[in-house]
Design a protein around this motif. Structure first.
Motif, mmCIF file in Angstrom:
data_model
loop_
_atom_site.group_PDB
_atom_site.id
_atom_site.type_symbol
_atom_site.label_atom_id
_atom_site.label_comp_id
_atom_site.label_asym_id
_atom_site.label_seq_id
_atom_site.Cartn_x
_atom_site.Cartn_y
_atom_site.Cartn_z
ATOM 1 N N CYS A 141 39.089 53.765 58.294
ATOM 2 C CA CYS A 141 38.779 53.408 56.903
ATOM 3 C C CYS A 141 39.263 51.981 56.647
ATOM 4 O O CYS A 141 40.412 51.650 56.917
ATOM 5 C CB CYS A 141 39.462 54.379 55.938
ATOM 6 N N HIS A 168 39.648 50.770 53.788
ATOM 7 C CA HIS A 168 40.407 50.746 52.533
ATOM 8 C C HIS A 168 41.849 51.196 52.726
ATOM 9 O O HIS A 168 42.774 50.558 52.259
ATOM 10 C CB HIS A 168 39.696 51.639 51.506
ATOM 11 N N CYS A 169 42.047 52.316 53.470
ATOM 12 C CA CYS A 169 43.411 52.860 53.574
ATOM 13 C C CYS A 169 43.920 52.925 55.021
ATOM 14 O O CYS A 169 45.083 53.238 55.247
ATOM 15 C CB CYS A 169 43.490 54.248 52.933
ATOM 16 N N PHE A 179 42.967 55.083 57.319
ATOM 17 C CA PHE A 179 42.794 56.408 57.930
ATOM 18 C C PHE A 179 41.898 56.268 59.169
ATOM 19 O O PHE A 179 40.889 55.563 59.132
ATOM 20 C CB PHE A 179 42.130 57.357 56.916
ATOM 21 N N CYS A 239 36.144 59.065 52.654
ATOM 22 C CA CYS A 239 37.379 58.982 53.449
ATOM 23 C C CYS A 239 38.314 60.146 53.087
ATOM 24 O O CYS A 239 38.656 60.307 51.912
ATOM 25 C CB CYS A 239 38.081 57.653 53.190
ATOM 26 N N GLY A 278 41.341 60.276 53.609
ATOM 27 C CA GLY A 278 42.652 59.722 53.219
ATOM 28 C C GLY A 278 42.673 59.240 51.785
ATOM 29 O O GLY A 278 43.478 59.702 50.981
ATOM 30 N N CYS A 279 41.777 58.315 51.442
ATOM 31 C CA CYS A 279 41.854 57.675 50.113
ATOM 32 C C CYS A 279 40.742 58.106 49.165
ATOM 33 O O CYS A 279 40.720 57.684 48.013
ATOM 34 C CB CYS A 279 41.833 56.159 50.267
HETATM 35 ZN ZN LIG Z 1 40.464 55.599 53.223
#
Ligand SMILES: [Zn+2]
Length: 402
Positions: free
Chosen positions: A370, A372-373, A375, A384, A386-387
């Motif tokens: 990911c 963004h985060c 993951f 995702c 994760g986020c």
């Molecule tokens: Zn993420």
């Protein structure tokens, strides 16, 4: 060594200090507060309750004994929020409900308590109750509409209420003229909307209602013309309905939408070109992509194509040249496999060992991450885990990835 309790004390202290400061500012603005109004001695007693596992009844008595007014409101809200972050959602709910039981507070302060209570319900998994509170806020608190809609969006998404989610997202979408002028992060709501449309399309595809599915996908591409998932789903429909030229057109579109995701198109693209009797067309397209976007997956698809249409030696020769330009674990594993097919027995044994080691190494490596985060995992996810951001997971680049 600093213990968890000391950290918790510092966290609670900072929170109350911020609460006091905000209350102080509010008091100055409205001319109604005094600087030390929130530092009532009872608050220090409250810290003791927060730091020790006292019975619920004692905390309830303490909360109800605290004065509630405009100056102390932020402190009450901060204590409730701390409880929520600690995972003590029931206590957070009691604290915020206690504020709502004071109709003498100004309306905007009651709305703040209302919002925090909705957040408590979301944390507790009481989504129906949170939804009702947030819908009330939409009507009654114009200043909190945007944040209430964001929370409603999370709820609709968790409940897979895609139509409601699209309606809420439309309200949050920036005007088209603003969208062009703003940086990419402000486009996240249109990316999200496009994925909601894709979710609806997937439901229609499962029901074999391709007309409705196509309509959802067109809507997705109207929201976000860069939506790769919409192109992939459109291609899947066209392939299923034997409109192979349209399927190829949709799949080739991905190259311009997000070239890092061309790898996701390869299995269907190969099958579609094959159905059309144009395997050479597939090869030419891959070779063209590889020139502008070096990728292990594209390189291996070319190698497999050479292997099936020529022989292992031609495939190994091509792969050897490509690996010198761009080494990769996946490419090396394939090169070893190709050499094994025409090596002598003693060499085969050693190559087999090497192949096993490379495969074990590859098994331990994530293929997607990911942006963004961070993951990472072995499979592609549009959302995702994760986020909870949409469309942020991409193939990992480099010698160990794509
Ligand atoms: Zn993420």
């Amino acid at each position: 060594m600093i213990t968890v309790d000391v950290w918790l004390f510092l966290l609670v202290f900072c929170s109350i200090a911020i609460g006091w400061w905000l209350g102080h500012r509010a008091g100055i603005k409205t001319g109604t507060g005094s600087a030390d109004a929130t530092f009532h001695p009872e608050y220090y007693k409250g810290l003791n309750y927060l730091l020790s596992d006292r019975p619920d009844g004692e905390l309830d008595s303490f909360i109800s004994s605290l004065e509630v007014n405009t100056e102390t409101l932020e402190t009450h809200i901060s204590i409730g929020n701390l409880m929520r972050r600690k995972g003590e959602v029931e206590r957070a709910i009691r604290i915020h409900q206690n504020l709502l039981a004071r109709p003498s507070l100004p309306r905007e302060h009651l709305h703040r308590a209302h919002l925090e209570l909705a957040r408590d319900f979301i944390s507790a998994g009481l989504l129906d109750r949170a939804e009702r509170l947030l819908e009330d806020l939409l009507v009654e608190a114009p200043e909190l509409q945007a944040i209430a809609r964001r929370h409603l969006l999370e709820i609709y998404q968790d409940e897979k209420e895609w139509e409601k989610a699209i309606a809420a997202a439309k309200q949050l979408r920036p005007k088209k003229s603003l969208l062009k002028a703003k940086p990419p992060e402000d486009k996240s709501i249109v990316v999200t909307m496009a994925h909601y449309c894709c979710e609806l399309a997937e439901i229609s595809i499962a029901a074999k209602d391709f007309t409705t599915a196509r309509s959802h996908l067109k809507h997705a591409l109207n929201c976000d013309p860069q939506c790769v998932r919409a192109s992939l789903l459109m291609a899947k429909i066209e392939h299923t309905t034997k409109h192979y030229d349209k399927a190829i057109k949709a799949l080739r579109k991905v190259r311009n939408q997000d070239i890092s995701l061309v790898t996701e198109t390869l299995p269907l693209l190969k099958s579609t070109y094959h159905e059309m009797g144009d395997d050479q067309g597939f090869f030419d397209y891959l070779a063209d992509c590889l020139k502008v976007y070096p990728s292990s997956a594209i390189m291996l698809a070319l190698v497999e194509d050479l292997q099936s249409r020529q022989d292992d030696e031609a495939a190994a020769s091509f792969l050897g040249t490509e690996l010198k330009r761009r080494p990769s674990l996946r490419g090396l594993a394939k090169l070893v496999e190709l050499h094994m097919s025409y090596s002598s027995d003693p060499a085969k044994g050693n190559l087999g060992l090497l192949q096993m080691l490379i495969k074990q190494l590859m098994l331990s490596k994530a293929q997607y991450q990911c942006q963004h985060c961070g993951f990472s995992g072995k499979h592609m996810h549009w959302l995702c885990p994760g986020c909870k951001e949409w469309g942020q997971i991409k193939p990992i680049r480099g010698a160990e990835g794509d």
